[in-house]
Design a protein around this motif. Structure first.
Motif, mmCIF file in Angstrom:
data_model
loop_
_atom_site.group_PDB
_atom_site.id
_atom_site.type_symbol
_atom_site.label_atom_id
_atom_site.label_comp_id
_atom_site.label_asym_id
_atom_site.label_seq_id
_atom_site.Cartn_x
_atom_site.Cartn_y
_atom_site.Cartn_z
ATOM 1 N N SER A 130 34.240 30.137 46.167
ATOM 2 C CA SER A 130 34.642 30.128 47.574
ATOM 3 C C SER A 130 34.001 28.931 48.246
ATOM 4 N N GLU A 144 33.779 35.437 51.112
ATOM 5 C CA GLU A 144 34.454 36.293 52.088
ATOM 6 C C GLU A 144 35.192 37.492 51.494
ATOM 7 N N PRO A 145 35.746 37.388 50.265
ATOM 8 C CA PRO A 145 36.551 38.520 49.777
ATOM 9 C C PRO A 145 35.763 39.824 49.689
ATOM 10 N N PHE A 156 42.385 44.085 48.742
ATOM 11 C CA PHE A 156 41.593 42.877 48.996
ATOM 12 C C PHE A 156 41.562 42.582 50.490
ATOM 13 N N ASN A 185 39.394 40.080 53.686
ATOM 14 C CA ASN A 185 38.495 38.978 54.011
ATOM 15 C C ASN A 185 37.550 39.420 55.117
ATOM 16 N N GLU A 235 41.367 32.159 52.883
ATOM 17 C CA GLU A 235 42.570 32.645 52.214
ATOM 18 C C GLU A 235 42.614 32.155 50.766
ATOM 19 N N ASN A 271 40.209 34.140 48.665
ATOM 20 C CA ASN A 271 40.728 35.486 48.431
ATOM 21 C C ASN A 271 41.810 35.454 47.359
ATOM 22 N N THR A 294 41.699 37.327 43.793
ATOM 23 C CA THR A 294 42.781 38.250 43.441
ATOM 24 C C THR A 294 43.405 37.870 42.104
ATOM 25 N N ARG A 306 44.326 41.793 53.142
ATOM 26 C CA ARG A 306 45.156 40.673 52.708
ATOM 27 C C ARG A 306 46.181 41.049 51.654
#
Length: 199
Positions: free
Chosen positions: A41, A47-48, A97, A99, A123, A126, A130, A170
């Motif tokens: 990240s 953040e996720p 998932f 944020n 984003e 994330n 994912t 998300r």
């Protein structure tokens, strides 16, 4: 081809899912955690956030989704929607998932020069987390598909599982045993997607 490229090649959208999995819920949870933790990240912001649902909780998510979609879907199309949601419900679980938007805001304040970029970078991180999770599930013999019923289900999800207000939903990664394999995948021509320059 490398093991890694084989893994991402095998990661496909599997919509026919079951519960014939030998891994325990704890083993699956640990796999998801490790895939997310090892995902990069920007600024190592991490953040996720992930909430994994099994059993009644997994089924409840798709019941809540059906309830949220019913008033928004034309009556003649709702039966198809119900069948699609039943397919997700038939799986073993769902990883939701999120944020953490507080982290994004903190970084925007701390590094004002890049403030406009931090939501995009969140984003991206994330998405990487994912995709890595999806690939990791595939590598242990599981099937999965990625859904995006946010923001339609945000309020119901938040209420049901007491989600922190700074967590923004998300996507929903549904997983289980692959009961049918994915079909062939088409690719557009390489020269439409890739360019190489040497000077």
């Amino acid at each position: 081809m490398s093991n890694f490229l084989n893994a991402i090649k095998n990661r496909r959208s599997i919509y026919s899912l079951g519960r014939n999995i030998s891994l325990t819920e704890l083993e699956i949870t640990e796999l998801i955690k490790e895939a997310v933790k090892q995902s990069p990240s920007a600024f190592n912001a991490q953040e996720p956030r992930v909430i994994t649902l099994f059993g009644d909780a997994h089924e409840k998510l798709w019941e809540l989704t059906e309830q949220a979609l019913k008033p928004l879907t034309p009556a003649e199309a709702f039966e198809n929607t119900k069948q699609k949601l039943a397919g997700f419900k038939a799986g073993l679980g769902t990883a939701m998932f999120f944020n953490d938007t507080d982290i994004t805001k903190q970084l925007q304040e701390q590094f004002a020069l890049y403030a406009d970029n931090f939501p995009t970078w969140a984003e991206q991180s994330n998405g990487i987390a994912t995709a890595n999770t999806w690939t990791a599930l595939t590598e242990v013999g599981m099937g999965a598909n990625l859904q995006h019923y946010n923001p339609v289900i945000d309020e119901a999800v938040s209420s049901q599982w007491d989600i922190p207000t700074n967590w923004r939903l998300r996507s929903q990664l549904v997983f289980g045993s692959p009961e049918k394999q994915a079909g062939d995948k088409d690719f557009i021509a390489d020269d439409e997607r890739f360019k190489v320059f040497k000077q």
